[in-house]
Design a protein around this motif. Structure first.
Motif, PDB file in Angstrom:
ATOM      1  N   PRO A  28       0.815  -1.215   0.000  1.00  0.00           N
ATOM      2  CA  PRO A  28       0.000   0.000   0.000  1.00  0.00           C
ATOM      3  C   PRO A  28       0.849   1.266   0.000  1.00  0.00           C
ATOM      4  CG  PRO A  28       0.049  -0.988   2.187  1.00  0.00           C
ATOM      5  CD  PRO A  28       0.723  -1.958   1.269  1.00  0.00           C
ATOM      6  N   GLY A  29       2.149   1.103   0.189  1.00  0.00           N
ATOM      7  CA  GLY A  29       3.043   2.249   0.244  1.00  0.00           C
ATOM      8  C   GLY A  29       3.487   2.723  -1.129  1.00  0.00           C
TER       9      GLY A  29
ATOM     10  N   TYR B 179      17.045   7.731   0.477  1.00  0.00           N
ATOM     11  CA  TYR B 179      15.925   8.246  -0.307  1.00  0.00           C
ATOM     12  C   TYR B 179      14.597   7.735   0.238  1.00  0.00           C
ATOM     13  CZ  TYR B 179      12.750   8.404  -4.373  1.00  0.00           C
ATOM     14  OH  TYR B 179      11.668   8.593  -5.210  1.00  0.00           O
ATOM     15  N   LEU B 180      14.578   6.477   0.698  1.00  0.00           N
ATOM     16  CA  LEU B 180      13.339   5.870   1.174  1.00  0.00           C
ATOM     17  C   LEU B 180      13.140   6.014   2.678  1.00  0.00           C
ATOM     18  CD1 LEU B 180      13.397   2.552  -0.908  1.00  0.00           C
ATOM     19  CD2 LEU B 180      12.023   4.606  -1.334  1.00  0.00           C
ATOM     20  N   HIS B 181      14.005   6.734   3.355  1.00  0.00           N
ATOM     21  CA  HIS B 181      13.871   6.881   4.809  1.00  0.00           C
ATOM     22  C   HIS B 181      12.543   7.571   5.156  1.00  0.00           C
ATOM     23  CE1 HIS B 181      15.012   7.346   8.975  1.00  0.00           C
ATOM     24  NE2 HIS B 181      14.737   8.646   8.906  1.00  0.00           N
ATOM     25  N   GLY B 182      11.746   6.898   5.963  1.00  0.00           N
ATOM     26  CA  GLY B 182      10.463   7.443   6.370  1.00  0.00           C
ATOM     27  C   GLY B 182       9.367   7.291   5.339  1.00  0.00           C
ATOM     28  N   VAL B 183       9.676   6.727   4.178  1.00  0.00           N
ATOM     29  CA  VAL B 183       8.693   6.557   3.114  1.00  0.00           C
ATOM     30  C   VAL B 183       7.932   5.245   3.326  1.00  0.00           C
ATOM     31  CG1 VAL B 183       8.415   6.177   0.623  1.00  0.00           C
ATOM     32  CG2 VAL B 183      10.033   7.896   1.458  1.00  0.00           C
ATOM     33  N   GLY B 184       6.627   5.257   3.102  1.00  0.00           N
ATOM     34  CA  GLY B 184       5.851   4.022   3.164  1.00  0.00           C
ATOM     35  C   GLY B 184       6.328   3.063   2.094  1.00  0.00           C
ATOM     36  N   GLN B 185       6.680   1.861   2.494  1.00  0.00           N
ATOM     37  CA  GLN B 185       7.307   0.937   1.548  1.00  0.00           C
ATOM     38  C   GLN B 185       7.077  -0.505   1.959  1.00  0.00           C
ATOM     39  OE1 GLN B 185      11.857   0.931   2.562  1.00  0.00           O
ATOM     40  NE2 GLN B 185      10.976   2.906   3.223  1.00  0.00           N
ATOM     41  N   GLY B 186       7.253  -1.397   1.002  1.00  0.00           N
ATOM     42  CA  GLY B 186       7.201  -2.824   1.269  1.00  0.00           C
ATOM     43  C   GLY B 186       8.571  -3.425   1.037  1.00  0.00           C
TER      44      GLY B 186
ATOM     45  N   LEU C 237       8.075 -15.719  -2.024  1.00  0.00           N
ATOM     46  CA  LEU C 237       8.268 -14.285  -1.845  1.00  0.00           C
ATOM     47  C   LEU C 237       7.196 -13.715  -0.915  1.00  0.00           C
ATOM     48  CD1 LEU C 237      10.037 -11.921  -2.922  1.00  0.00           C
ATOM     49  CD2 LEU C 237       8.212 -11.508  -4.581  1.00  0.00           C
ATOM     50  N   SER C 238       7.632 -12.894   0.045  1.00  0.00           N
ATOM     51  CA  SER C 238       6.694 -12.239   0.948  1.00  0.00           C
ATOM     52  C   SER C 238       7.030 -10.757   1.020  1.00  0.00           C
ATOM     53  CB  SER C 238       6.743 -12.862   2.351  1.00  0.00           C
ATOM     54  OG  SER C 238       8.027 -12.705   2.927  1.00  0.00           O
ATOM     55  N   VAL C 239       6.052  -9.956   1.426  1.00  0.00           N
ATOM     56  CA  VAL C 239       6.237  -8.512   1.513  1.00  0.00           C
ATOM     57  C   VAL C 239       5.854  -8.055   2.909  1.00  0.00           C
ATOM     58  CG1 VAL C 239       5.575  -6.264   0.597  1.00  0.00           C
ATOM     59  CG2 VAL C 239       5.704  -8.223  -0.936  1.00  0.00           C
ATOM     60  N   THR C 240       6.755  -7.320   3.546  1.00  0.00           N
ATOM     61  CA  THR C 240       6.469  -6.689   4.834  1.00  0.00           C
ATOM     62  C   THR C 240       6.349  -5.195   4.595  1.00  0.00           C
ATOM     63  OG1 THR C 240       7.718  -8.381   6.025  1.00  0.00           O
ATOM     64  CG2 THR C 240       7.258  -6.329   7.192  1.00  0.00           C
ATOM     65  N   SER C 241       5.166  -4.610   4.835  1.00  0.00           N
ATOM     66  CA  SER C 241       4.925  -3.204   4.526  1.00  0.00           C
ATOM     67  C   SER C 241       4.984  -2.338   5.773  1.00  0.00           C
ATOM     68  CB  SER C 241       3.562  -3.023   3.848  1.00  0.00           C
ATOM     69  OG  SER C 241       3.553  -3.658   2.580  1.00  0.00           O
TER      70      SER C 241
ATOM     71  N   ALA D 158       1.356   5.922  -4.719  1.00  0.00           N
ATOM     72  CA  ALA D 158       0.969   4.658  -4.088  1.00  0.00           C
ATOM     73  C   ALA D 158      -0.413   4.251  -4.614  1.00  0.00           C
ATOM     74  CB  ALA D 158       0.939   4.837  -2.577  1.00  0.00           C
ATOM     75  N   PRO D 159      -0.755   2.961  -4.486  1.00  0.00           N
ATOM     76  CA  PRO D 159       0.059   1.821  -4.040  1.00  0.00           C
ATOM     77  C   PRO D 159       0.906   1.275  -5.189  1.00  0.00           C
ATOM     78  CG  PRO D 159      -2.140   1.066  -4.550  1.00  0.00           C
ATOM     79  CD  PRO D 159      -2.145   2.556  -4.783  1.00  0.00           C
ATOM     80  N   VAL D 160       1.754   0.287  -4.848  1.00  0.00           N
ATOM     81  CA  VAL D 160       2.611  -0.346  -5.843  1.00  0.00           C
ATOM     82  C   VAL D 160       2.241  -1.821  -5.930  1.00  0.00           C
ATOM     83  CG1 VAL D 160       4.972  -0.850  -6.563  1.00  0.00           C
ATOM     84  CG2 VAL D 160       4.489   1.240  -5.274  1.00  0.00           C
TER      85      VAL D 160
END
Length: 226
Positions: free
Chosen positions: A46-47, A99-106, A116-120, A168-170
């Protein structure tokens, strides 16, 4: 001799099997561009970004880029949901993380049992679209299927996948592959090593199973009274 020969037979058979599998992959599993690729994987967050965990390409002080040379060229191919323009980039891990510090991400993780798994993680939007950043070692962006090919070198690296506009989302589906130029040499080495161990194991087992010369063991010689 029987015990050692049996162990050599077991190890030799295993090496032959591994070598045969590697050779079959080298000959029959490559695509037209010469890549060995994973199955298609799907990932979503969702990030604002999907990223790999840092990948360390180092193989000891004497040969710091040995793993990179073994992999050969690496390819990341992905398709965004709904043909949304996509960005794929690889960068030094520290700069990508900044660059991604503090950015919503998986975070993409590979689990041997689950695939494969994703931790968001929740967070804010990035400071700007990814293609405007100047730290990427290699990147592609555009609509439809995007294919990033990169010749890795020693270092700490991170792969980042985002929507081209940074929104977002990706959600993507894609594959990861490598040319693994050394695979055929590895396969041949395993086959030769396995064959040698198999021959040695057969010889030891045959020698150990040979009936003992009872006359010699009893100290009986021709011409001596019994």
């Amino acid at each position: 001799m029987l015990a050692v020969g049996s162990v050599l037979l077991l190890v030799g058979t295993g090496l032959l099997g591994a070598g045969g599998t590697a050779l079959a992959a080298d000959i029959g599993a490559r695509d037209d561009a010469g890549f060995l690729s994973s199955d298609v994987q799907r990932a979503a967050s969702p990030g604002y970004a999907l990223r790999s965990e840092p990948v360390v390409l180092a193989d000891g002080p004497a040969d710091p880029s040995g793993l990179a040379r073994f992999l050969g060229d690496v390819r990341v191919r992905a398709h965004g949901a709904g043909d949304r323009p996509l960005f794929i980039g690889v960068a030094p891990a520290a700069q990508a993380a900044g660059y991604l510090h503090g950015v919503g991400q998986g975070v993409l993780r590979t689990d041997t049992a689950l695939g494969l798994s994703v931790t968001s993680d929740d967070g804010v939007a990035p400071a700007g679209p990814p293609a405007e950043q100047r730290f990427w070692a290699a990147s592609v962006t555009g609509a439809g299927t995007q294919s990033l090919t990169w010749s890795p070198v020693a270092g700490d690296w991170m792969v980042v996948i985002m929507n081209a506009d940074g929104g977002a989302p990706v959600a993507v589906e894609g594959t990861v592959g490598a040319t693994v130029a050394a695979l055929r040499g590895l396969a041949i080495g395993l086959l030769v090593g396995g064959g040698l161990l198999l021959v040695a194991g057969v010889w030891l087992v045959a020698a150990g199973a040979r009936p003992e010369d009872r006359s010699a063991a009893a100290g009986v010689h021709a011409g001596e009274p019994v």
